[in-house]
Design a protein around this motif. Structure first.
Motif, short mmCIF file in Angstrom:
data_model
loop_
_atom_site.label_atom_id
_atom_site.label_comp_id
_atom_site.label_asym_id
_atom_site.label_seq_id
_atom_site.Cartn_x
_atom_site.Cartn_y
_atom_site.Cartn_z
N GLU A 1 0.83 -1.20 0.00
CA GLU A 1 0.00 0.00 0.00
C GLU A 1 0.86 1.25 0.00
O GLU A 1 0.57 2.22 -0.71
CB GLU A 1 -0.93 0.00 1.22
N VAL B 1 2.31 1.92 -3.49
CA VAL B 1 1.38 2.61 -4.38
C VAL B 1 1.25 4.07 -3.98
O VAL B 1 1.23 4.97 -4.83
CB VAL B 1 0.00 1.91 -4.37
N CYS C 1 1.33 7.47 -6.17
CA CYS C 1 -0.02 7.95 -6.49
C CYS C 1 -0.64 8.84 -5.42
O CYS C 1 -1.73 9.38 -5.62
CB CYS C 1 -0.95 6.75 -6.72
N VAL D 1 -4.71 3.94 -12.10
CA VAL D 1 -4.14 3.00 -11.13
C VAL D 1 -5.09 2.79 -9.96
O VAL D 1 -5.38 1.65 -9.56
CB VAL D 1 -2.77 3.50 -10.62
N LEU D 2 -5.58 3.86 -9.40
CA LEU D 2 -6.42 3.78 -8.20
C LEU D 2 -7.80 3.23 -8.48
O LEU D 2 -8.54 2.86 -7.55
CB LEU D 2 -6.52 5.16 -7.54
N ALA E 1 -8.32 0.45 -9.83
CA ALA E 1 -8.26 -1.01 -9.65
C ALA E 1 -8.92 -1.42 -8.34
O ALA E 1 -8.94 -0.66 -7.36
CB ALA E 1 -6.82 -1.47 -9.68
N THR F 1 -5.20 -3.81 -3.93
CA THR F 1 -3.80 -3.37 -3.92
C THR F 1 -2.95 -4.13 -4.92
O THR F 1 -2.05 -3.56 -5.55
CB THR F 1 -3.21 -3.51 -2.50
N ARG G 1 -3.43 -2.63 -8.22
CA ARG G 1 -2.87 -1.27 -8.24
C ARG G 1 -1.35 -1.31 -8.39
O ARG G 1 -0.77 -0.50 -9.12
CB ARG G 1 -3.26 -0.51 -6.97
N HIS H 1 -5.75 -4.87 -17.15
CA HIS H 1 -5.40 -5.63 -15.95
C HIS H 1 -5.64 -7.12 -16.16
O HIS H 1 -6.70 -7.55 -16.60
CB HIS H 1 -6.24 -5.16 -14.76
#
Length: 284
Positions: free
Chosen positions: A148, A151, A155, A173-174, A176, A179, A182, A220
């Motif tokens: 976390e 990321v 971000c 990214v966020l 997703a 975690t 991401r 993804h």
């Protein structure tokens, strides 16, 4: 096909195998490989040296051994390039090539995770050294504690503080669901940006937020993806640049004009160090 995709796994290279393989390279190259402390890093440097020379040996009839290949490094940006000259019996020419590697940990992984070196090359009958290619290898997961936080580093705050991703990329990214995905998104964008900057010749030190990748929805979890939109300084450069990736692990960016029929469908080829490289091309 002008676009070559090659990779080599060096995770199983033993100390004796390393010493034997190293002896097939010019002595002047040895310090650039043995200067690394960890065996895995030395193996990656060795693999990179071999892959670069393999590409030249297999596409220039005048260079038939690993030790005879003339390789140089651009003093301006550190990018390696070859000095092979076309001659009688030339097969074709290497217009441009680029290498990358991934070390999952500082030592060879016990769980079987691969330690990869990759090369992407543009090969033509009449090489002009004008069209460029970049390649990057990234992991598929964050293997240390604190995914976390990893990321968040790129971000958090909309990504502006990190200076790597644009607001639109951070939003993707966020978006997703967890975690794990991401993290994959962060690595994917990083690979695309590094492959692009290597292709244009500025390396990862460029202003990364000037380059934005769009059209990533649905990527993804896919094993093969291609065709991200490349935006530079707010302008769509997708007609010039082609991008692709393999399993969120290997990413390529190259100029579209270099591609011919069959290139986009081409596959990555895994080489065996002894069978494909040192055996055919390692003779003194």
């Amino acid at each position: 096909m002008p676009l070559l995709r090659l990779y080599l796994d060096v995770s199983t290279l033993t100390p004796s195998g390393f010493a034997t393989a190293l002896s097939l390279l010019p002595p002047a190259v040895h310090p650039s490989i043995t200067r690394y402390h960890f065996p895995s890093d030395r193996a990656l440097a060795l693999g990179s040296a071999f892959l670069q020379r393999y590409v030249i040996c297999t596409h220039y009839a005048a260079h038939t051994t690993l030790s005879s290949v003339p390789l140089h490094r651009d003093p301006a940006n550190g990018r390696p390039y070859h000095g092979a000259v076309a001659g009688t019996g030339q097969l074709d020419g290497v217009e441009d090539y680029n290498t990358s590697h991934h070390n999952p940990r500082q030592e060879f992984p016990a769980g079987g995770e691969r330690c990869l070196v990759a090369v992407a090359a543009l090969v033509t009958r009449t090489p002009q050294r004008k069209r460029r290619v970049g390649v990057d290898v990234v992991p598929t997961a964050y293997t240390r504690c604190g995914a976390e936080e990893f990321v968040e580093t790129f971000c958090g705050g909309g990504g502006t503080e990190a200076g790597v991703f644009t607001a639109m990329e951070v939003e993707w990214v966020l978006r997703a669901s967890d975690t794990v995905e991401r993290v994959r998104g962060v690595y994917l964008l990083w690979a695309l940006k590094e492959a692009y900057t290597k292709a244009v010749g500025v390396g990862i030190v460029g202003e990364l937020t000037r380059v934005e990748f769009r059209g990533l929805e649905g990527w993804h979890g896919q094993e093969r993806w291609r065709g991200a939109e490349v935006w530079v300084d707010g302008e769509d450069e997708s007609k010039r640049w082609y991008t692709e990736g393999e399993g969120f692990f290997l990413a390529i960016c190259c100029e579209r004009e270099a591609l011919v029929e069959g290139d986009i469908e081409g596959e990555w080829k895994e080489l065996d160090l002894e069978t494909d490289i040192t055996g055919p091309w390692g003779a003194a």
